[in-house]
Scaffold this motif. Structure first.
Motif, PDB file in Angstrom:
ATOM      1  N   THR A 136      -0.502   1.804   3.218  1.00 60.76           N
ATOM      2  CA  THR A 136       0.794   1.247   2.846  1.00 60.76           C
ATOM      3  C   THR A 136       1.667   1.056   4.074  1.00 60.76           C
ATOM      4  O   THR A 136       2.399   0.055   4.180  1.00 60.76           O
ATOM      5  N   GLY A 179       0.373   2.339  -2.903  1.00 61.31           N
ATOM      6  CA  GLY A 179      -0.779   2.733  -2.100  1.00 61.31           C
ATOM      7  C   GLY A 179      -1.967   3.086  -2.968  1.00 61.31           C
ATOM      8  O   GLY A 179      -2.580   2.220  -3.569  1.00 61.31           O
ATOM      9  N   ALA A 208       8.543   0.768  -2.104  1.00 59.93           N
ATOM     10  CA  ALA A 208       7.234   1.219  -1.638  1.00 59.93           C
ATOM     11  C   ALA A 208       6.917   2.583  -2.253  1.00 59.93           C
ATOM     12  O   ALA A 208       7.738   3.501  -2.221  1.00 59.93           O
ATOM     13  N   GLU A 222      -0.995  -3.597  -5.071  1.00 59.41           N
ATOM     14  CA  GLU A 222      -1.716  -2.445  -4.529  1.00 59.41           C
ATOM     15  C   GLU A 222      -3.154  -2.827  -4.201  1.00 59.41           C
ATOM     16  O   GLU A 222      -3.735  -3.725  -4.819  1.00 59.41           O
ATOM     17  N   PRO A 246       3.879   4.911  -1.567  1.00 56.08           N
ATOM     18  CA  PRO A 246       2.637   5.120  -0.815  1.00 56.08           C
ATOM     19  C   PRO A 246       1.600   5.961  -1.546  1.00 56.08           C
ATOM     20  O   PRO A 246       0.397   5.747  -1.393  1.00 56.08           O
ATOM     21  N   ALA A 254      -4.459  -3.473   1.369  1.00 65.97           N
ATOM     22  CA  ALA A 254      -3.016  -3.300   1.248  1.00 65.97           C
ATOM     23  C   ALA A 254      -2.262  -4.494   1.828  1.00 65.97           C
ATOM     24  O   ALA A 254      -1.265  -4.961   1.268  1.00 65.97           O
TER      25      ALA A 254
END
Length: 358
Positions: free
Chosen positions: A18, A72, A7, A282, A9, A302
């Motif tokens: 996110t 993100g 991940a 994304e 963000p 998201a």
């Protein structure tokens, strides 16, 4: 199944949306009994603040080790006048290149619950369900030479749009394979009346089309396509275009959905032995620093990107369908954020999607 996910963000509302995408991912993993191995890294403005570079070597290592990467949003106003290699967006270009993801898939669908949220007339939205396929690693954003040189009246900015036959061929085959499982139509977008790169683009697309005899091919000049997307969006199935055209026109899809916060995307590249795609996932929207931290950002783009990841990188079609169905149920309930004329918070929408999955 083990799901090894990184991940990133990023900046602004990227952190908030996110978090809700990951909430849904954890819920799906628990419900369907998958082993989720989740790590987190730095990319974009936050990475510049903490490491001095928008794409740290550690982030590249984590991305190469992961099965898929969830991102993100990137960009902050404080970097608007920074040199190109010190801007958050350079990190995004870097990770795309590192992972070799060459196709950006942006689904655009008109949901019944959001018809009143779109500025287009209702009758134009009936049946709208398309995928914009954007070439991601070539064209103007990567071509050389590039830069700013000279001084005074001779100061010059240069960017180079360039494509090879191989780059065009692989994105074209991606678009046709998608269309073969949909409404069997590809619209290839170019500017072949002016640009030599577009003339080669059209030539290669026409050569590949016979490999997919059940799929209809049509060509549109990019300016006409921009107009047709708002005049008659339901005519499109799979829309194929080069990098810059795709960057610009895919955002036009937000007019159809009613909010740019609704648009997910998948950036995919090589296939693993299992047939799953290496991918970055994304939402299309930006970092929206003006609303960051207020808990009002729409997380559905998201969350939709999580559904795309489950489908393309892990081949989990049932799980992806469950997320998409839950999103539609939440839209129908009206439990949405203010960009969709609702009053729910970012967190409340994420929780509602999890509850709808069951």
């Amino acid at each position: 199944m083990q799901l090894k996910v990184l991940a990133l963000p990023g900046d602004g509302i990227g952190v908030e949306v996110t978090a809700e995408g990951l909430r849904v991912l954890r819920h799906v993993a628990a419900k369907f009994k998958h082993d989720l191995v989740l790590s987190e890294g730095l990319l974009g403005g936050i990475a510049i603040h903490k490491t001095g570079t928008p794409f740290p070597a550690e982030t590249e290592r984590l991305a190469l080790e992961a099965d898929a990467t969830v991102m993100g949003a990137f960009g902050l106003p404080e970097f608007d006048n920074a040199p190109p290699d010190k801007r958050p967006e350079r990190g995004l270009l870097g990770i795309r290149k590192s992972l070799g993801v060459f196709a950006n898939l942006r689904p655009v669908k008109a949901y019944d619950a959001l018809i009143e949220s779109s500025p287009l007339k209702n009758h134009l939205l009936t049946g709208v369900d398309m995928i914009i396929v954007r070439e991601l690693t070539g064209g103007l954003y990567y071509g050389t030479p590039r830069g700013i040189t000279g001084a005074g009246d001779e100061e010059r900015g240069t960017n180079t749009m360039t494509y090879t036959r191989a780059e065009i061929a692989r994105i074209t085959r991606m678009a046709f394979r998608l269309a073969a499982n949909r409404k069997k139509k590809v619209t290839s977008v170019d500017k072949s009346n002016v640009l030599e790169t577009s003339q080669l683009w059209r030539k290669v697309v026409e050569e590949i089309a016979p490999e997919f005899p059940d799929v209809k091919l049509e060509h549109l000049l990019v300016d006409n396509c921009a107009m047709q997307l708002v005049l008659k969006p339901a005519q499109f199935d799979v829309v194929l275009m080069e990098n810059m055209f795709g960057d610009i026109l895919s955002d036009e899809g937000s007019v159809i959905t009613g909010s740019i916060g609704m648009l997910p995307s998948a950036s995919i590249g090589g296939q693993k032995p299992s047939g799953a795609w290496v991918g970055l996932y994304e939402p299309v929207h930006g970092s929206a620093p003006d609303i960051a931290g207020q808990g009002i950002a729409n997380p559905l783009g998201a969350i939709g990107s999580i559904a795309a990841m489950l489908e393309y990188s892990f081949g989990l079609l049932e799980e992806a369908a469950a997320v998409n169905a839950a999103m539609e149920a939440v839209l129908n309930s009206g439990n949405v954020t203010r960009d969709l004329k609702g009053t729910a918070t970012t967190v409340q929408v994420g929780q509602a999607v999890c509850e709808a999955i069951g």
